[in-house]
Design a protein around this motif. Structure first.
Motif, PDB file in Angstrom:
ATOM      1  N   ASP A 216      50.927  68.804  65.339  1.00 40.41           N
ATOM      2  CA  ASP A 216      50.423  68.970  66.710  1.00 40.41           C
ATOM      3  C   ASP A 216      48.910  69.149  66.724  1.00 40.41           C
ATOM      4  O   ASP A 216      48.207  68.542  67.541  1.00 40.41           O
ATOM      5  CB  ASP A 216      51.079  70.178  67.388  1.00 40.41           C
ATOM      6  CG  ASP A 216      52.517  69.927  67.808  1.00 40.41           C
ATOM      7  OD1 ASP A 216      52.965  68.755  67.759  1.00 40.41           O
ATOM      8  OD2 ASP A 216      53.193  70.906  68.175  1.00 40.41           O
ATOM      9  N   ALA A 217      48.380  69.978  65.828  1.00 36.18           N
ATOM     10  CA  ALA A 217      46.932  70.235  65.795  1.00 36.18           C
ATOM     11  C   ALA A 217      46.152  68.988  65.382  1.00 36.18           C
ATOM     12  O   ALA A 217      45.123  68.659  65.990  1.00 36.18           O
ATOM     13  CB  ALA A 217      46.631  71.398  64.844  1.00 36.18           C
ATOM     14  N   LEU A 218      46.632  68.293  64.363  1.00 38.50           N
ATOM     15  CA  LEU A 218      45.937  67.080  63.927  1.00 38.50           C
ATOM     16  C   LEU A 218      45.980  66.000  65.005  1.00 38.50           C
ATOM     17  O   LEU A 218      44.980  65.315  65.247  1.00 38.50           O
ATOM     18  CB  LEU A 218      46.538  66.573  62.615  1.00 38.50           C
ATOM     19  CG  LEU A 218      46.204  67.425  61.393  1.00 38.50           C
ATOM     20  CD1 LEU A 218      47.099  67.044  60.218  1.00 38.50           C
ATOM     21  CD2 LEU A 218      44.738  67.290  61.016  1.00 38.50           C
TER      22      LEU A 218
ATOM     23  N   ALA B 149      46.205  66.525  68.229  1.00 40.07           N
ATOM     24  CA  ALA B 149      45.316  66.953  69.313  1.00 40.07           C
ATOM     25  C   ALA B 149      43.866  66.625  68.967  1.00 40.07           C
ATOM     26  O   ALA B 149      43.108  66.148  69.827  1.00 40.07           O
ATOM     27  CB  ALA B 149      45.480  68.452  69.573  1.00 40.07           C
ATOM     28  N   ALA B 150      43.463  66.851  67.730  1.00 42.91           N
ATOM     29  CA  ALA B 150      42.094  66.532  67.310  1.00 42.91           C
ATOM     30  C   ALA B 150      41.843  65.024  67.384  1.00 42.91           C
ATOM     31  O   ALA B 150      40.799  64.577  67.879  1.00 42.91           O
ATOM     32  CB  ALA B 150      41.841  67.045  65.901  1.00 42.91           C
TER      33      ALA B 150
ATOM     34  N   SER C 140      53.365  72.594  63.634  1.00 42.99           N
ATOM     35  CA  SER C 140      52.065  73.118  64.072  1.00 42.99           C
ATOM     36  C   SER C 140      50.918  72.253  63.584  1.00 42.99           C
ATOM     37  O   SER C 140      49.987  71.959  64.334  1.00 42.99           O
ATOM     38  CB  SER C 140      51.871  74.552  63.578  1.00 42.99           C
ATOM     39  OG  SER C 140      52.817  75.397  64.160  1.00 42.99           O
ATOM     40  N   MET C 141      50.961  71.858  62.308  1.00 47.64           N
ATOM     41  CA  MET C 141      49.864  71.059  61.762  1.00 47.64           C
ATOM     42  C   MET C 141      49.836  69.661  62.372  1.00 47.64           C
ATOM     43  O   MET C 141      48.769  69.146  62.684  1.00 47.64           O
ATOM     44  CB  MET C 141      49.972  70.976  60.234  1.00 47.64           C
ATOM     45  CG  MET C 141      49.668  72.279  59.526  1.00 47.64           C
ATOM     46  SD  MET C 141      48.109  73.084  60.026  1.00 47.64           S
ATOM     47  CE  MET C 141      46.938  71.761  59.901  1.00 47.64           C
TER      48      MET C 141
ATOM     49  N   LYS D 167      53.883  82.064  72.736  1.00 49.30           N
ATOM     50  CA  LYS D 167      52.483  82.315  72.390  1.00 49.30           C
ATOM     51  C   LYS D 167      52.270  83.725  71.849  1.00 49.30           C
ATOM     52  O   LYS D 167      51.409  83.952  71.014  1.00 49.30           O
ATOM     53  CB  LYS D 167      51.585  82.059  73.586  1.00 49.30           C
ATOM     54  CG  LYS D 167      51.519  80.596  73.983  1.00 49.30           C
ATOM     55  CD  LYS D 167      50.304  80.329  74.837  1.00 49.30           C
ATOM     56  CE  LYS D 167      50.253  78.903  75.317  1.00 49.30           C
ATOM     57  NZ  LYS D 167      50.152  77.900  74.301  1.00 49.30           N
TER      58      LYS D 167
ATOM     59  N   TYR E 135      52.629  83.714  68.065  1.00 45.06           N
ATOM     60  CA  TYR E 135      51.858  82.747  67.299  1.00 45.06           C
ATOM     61  C   TYR E 135      50.800  83.460  66.465  1.00 45.06           C
ATOM     62  O   TYR E 135      50.073  84.308  66.975  1.00 45.06           O
ATOM     63  CB  TYR E 135      51.182  81.756  68.254  1.00 45.06           C
ATOM     64  CG  TYR E 135      51.059  80.376  67.689  1.00 45.06           C
ATOM     65  CD1 TYR E 135      52.127  79.495  67.735  1.00 45.06           C
ATOM     66  CD2 TYR E 135      49.875  79.961  67.092  1.00 45.06           C
ATOM     67  CE1 TYR E 135      52.018  78.227  67.211  1.00 45.06           C
ATOM     68  CE2 TYR E 135      49.763  78.690  66.559  1.00 45.06           C
ATOM     69  CZ  TYR E 135      50.840  77.824  66.627  1.00 45.06           C
ATOM     70  OH  TYR E 135      50.739  76.569  66.093  1.00 45.06           O
TER      71      TYR E 135
ATOM     72  N   TYR F  94      45.554  75.905  56.548  1.00 44.75           N
ATOM     73  CA  TYR F  94      46.089  74.627  56.090  1.00 44.75           C
ATOM     74  C   TYR F  94      45.657  74.396  54.642  1.00 44.75           C
ATOM     75  O   TYR F  94      44.670  73.731  54.387  1.00 44.75           O
ATOM     76  CB  TYR F  94      45.553  73.543  57.022  1.00 44.75           C
ATOM     77  CG  TYR F  94      45.968  72.128  56.777  1.00 44.75           C
ATOM     78  CD1 TYR F  94      47.128  71.795  56.109  1.00 44.75           C
ATOM     79  CD2 TYR F  94      45.181  71.091  57.261  1.00 44.75           C
ATOM     80  CE1 TYR F  94      47.500  70.482  55.912  1.00 44.75           C
ATOM     81  CE2 TYR F  94      45.539  69.769  57.086  1.00 44.75           C
ATOM     82  CZ  TYR F  94      46.694  69.475  56.404  1.00 44.75           C
ATOM     83  OH  TYR F  94      47.054  68.167  56.228  1.00 44.75           O
TER      84      TYR F  94
END
Length: 192
Positions: free
Chosen positions: A154-156, A158-159, A151-152, A75, A78, A84
């Protein structure tokens, strides 16, 4: 903020008239800030966006061991912002905002299949999304593209999971990690 926004909204159409290309609104911001005498501090480690760009926070990513790019990323290294705005690909994994299915944030759409945890180690190439050609990466490029893809995704995911948790009734949410952008292309065995 009000002064900046009103000045920007006055300047940006004129900038666009002179330079009707991508980033005209950003140049308009620079002119508005300069007009108002607003000083800025440049932070080169604040964000990452384009692995080919200079002046971004890639040194943060580059100093992390490639084994930790997709899993156990520290972290402390990061970046504050992941912008994006590009297309990112490693192995068979590709992420591009204009190619994401329109109903991705819904109950019925599956989640994106994440790449393997060792993507930055395993892959030294990627399939170009539009042509199907194999693009060879240097180790630094593979690491940076793997970071963006992991990263993208994981983020998408999660959303999408948050939406499903809040809105999909009685187990109707599709939590399967089966959506891959490149599923419709033939994959060489070493890319799978």
């Amino acid at each position: 903020m009000w002064s900046l926004v009103t000045t920007w909204s006055d300047i940006v159409p004129r900038v666009h008239d002179e330079y009707p290309h991508l980033l005209a609104e950003m140049f308009g911001y620079n002119l508005a800030a300069a007009h108002l005498g607003l000083r800025h501090t440049v932070a080169h480690s604040f964000a990452v966006s384009d692995p080919w760009a200079g002046g971004e926070g890639w040194p943060l990513i580059d100093k992390v061991p490639k084994e930790n790019i997709c899993k156990n990323f520290p972290k402390s290294e990061y970046p504050h912002v992941i912008h994006y705005c590009q297309r990112y690909y490693i192995g068979k994994w590709f992420i591009g905002k204009y190619r994401l299915r329109k109903d991705f944030i819904s109950c019925k759409a599956p989640l994106l299949m994440p790449p393997p945890d060792d993507a930055a180690v395993k892959f030294t190439s990627a399939i170009k999304p539009d042509t199907g050609e194999i693009k060879e990466w240097k180790p630094k490029q593979a690491k940076e593209y793997a970071f963006m893809v992991c990263s993208m995704i994981d983020a998408l995911n999660a959303a999408s999971k948050f939406y499903k948790d809040q809105h999909c009734k009685d187990g109707t949410g599709n939590y399967n990690y089966t959506y891959v952008f490149h599923d419709d292309m033939r994959m060489p065995d070493e890319m799978i």
